[in-house]
Design an enzyme around this catalytic site. Structure first.
Site, mmCIF file in Angstrom:
data_model
loop_
_atom_site.group_PDB
_atom_site.id
_atom_site.type_symbol
_atom_site.label_atom_id
_atom_site.label_comp_id
_atom_site.label_asym_id
_atom_site.label_seq_id
_atom_site.Cartn_x
_atom_site.Cartn_y
_atom_site.Cartn_z
ATOM 1 N N GLY A 63 0.345 -1.614 -0.005
ATOM 2 C CA GLY A 63 0.178 -0.039 -0.484
ATOM 3 C C GLY A 63 1.146 1.328 0.003
ATOM 4 N N TRP A 65 2.250 2.991 -2.648
ATOM 5 C CA TRP A 65 2.062 3.583 -3.622
ATOM 6 C C TRP A 65 0.605 4.693 -3.113
ATOM 7 C CZ3 TRP A 65 3.172 2.557 -9.211
ATOM 8 C CH2 TRP A 65 4.625 2.961 -9.036
ATOM 9 N N ASP A 83 -4.767 -6.366 -5.990
ATOM 10 C CA ASP A 83 -3.095 -6.918 -5.537
ATOM 11 C C ASP A 83 -3.754 -8.568 -5.197
ATOM 12 O OD1 ASP A 83 -0.079 -5.914 -4.800
ATOM 13 O OD2 ASP A 83 -0.670 -8.236 -4.512
ATOM 14 N N ASP A 99 -5.962 -12.288 -8.852
ATOM 15 C CA ASP A 99 -4.961 -11.778 -9.311
ATOM 16 C C ASP A 99 -5.350 -11.646 -10.847
ATOM 17 O OD1 ASP A 99 -3.066 -12.774 -11.323
ATOM 18 O OD2 ASP A 99 -2.713 -14.655 -10.955
ATOM 19 N N ASP A 124 2.649 -0.746 -10.175
ATOM 20 C CA ASP A 124 3.843 -1.243 -9.628
ATOM 21 C C ASP A 124 4.489 -2.955 -8.947
ATOM 22 O OD1 ASP A 124 6.603 -0.796 -8.243
ATOM 23 O OD2 ASP A 124 6.160 -1.166 -6.482
ATOM 24 N N LYS A 164 6.065 0.502 -13.262
ATOM 25 C CA LYS A 164 7.844 -0.266 -13.008
ATOM 26 C C LYS A 164 7.935 -1.535 -14.015
ATOM 27 C CE LYS A 164 8.405 -2.902 -9.351
ATOM 28 N NZ LYS A 164 8.153 -3.892 -7.840
#
EC number: 2.1.1.166
Length: 209
Positions: A63, A65, A83, A99, A124, A164
């Protein structure tokens, strides 16, 4: 022998992790992760987040971000986070555990976004790393392609994408793909990102119509 090598490698990683100044600062400030500092540096240079925005956060746990973005978008803003791992609640964040590669999870995520478009998609996400680039890079590229697919579905014209990416095979092609969709694309390597890591952050702004 392999277990001994893994054990030594794990010990080095833990030693490096806990001696990292950003990890120490995160602990002192009560932040969820050192990723907070990476995003803060990107925000200072690129000004992605503004009050009232709706933001999608992929690979959100633990958490860091989301915790940062809440401070930038204010009470009228909204974060939709996802997530595969659990995440403790954050006020202002609508979290979906699942997922992202699963069609049912993706459908549930899109339903939470609704008909309105979002201003920022950020990712990310990273696979479980084996330490072997030939294995890790393709897994990573698959995830960032999914994140870009989310942009195509929900990102408003003029919106921004932060992702990312681990440099390696497929990186240049992915960068070209992003440049075809956005008016301005930059590559950032925040100070809080470890120097030996292959990770960089692509900051794409001005989604084309």
């Amino acid at each position: 022998m392999a277990n001994k090598k893994r054990s030594a490698s794990s010990s080095r990683w833990l030693q490096e992790h806990f001696s990292d100044k950003y990890v120490q600062q995160a602990q002192k400030k009560g932040l969820r992760s050192r990723a907070w500092f990476k995003l803060d540096e990107i925000q200072q240079s690129d000004k992605l987040f503004k009050p009232g925005m709706t933001v999608v956060d992929l690979g959100a746990a633990p958490g860091g971000w989301s915790q940062y973005v809440v401070t930038q978008i204010g009470g009228n803003g909204r974060i939709i986070a996802c997530d595969i791992l659990p995440m403790d609640p954050i006020v202002g964040v609508d979290f979906l555990q699942g997922d992202f590669r699963d069609e049912l999870v993706l459908k549930a995520l899109l339903e939470r976004v609704g008909d309105s478009k979002v201003q920022v998609v950020m990712s990310d996400m990273a696979p479980n790393m084996s330490g072997t680039p030939a294995v890790d890079i393709p897994k990573s590229m698959y995830l960032v392609e999914l994140a870009l697919g989310m942009c195509r579905d929900v990102l408003a014209p003029g919106g921004s994408f932060l992702v990312k990416v681990f440099q390696g095979e497929g990186f240049d092609e992915y960068l070209r793909e992003i440049r075809s969709l956005f008016t301005k694309v930059k590559i950032r390597k925040p100070d809080a990102s470890r120097a030996r890591s292959r990770e960089v952050y692509i900051v794409a702004t001005g989604r084309k119509l």
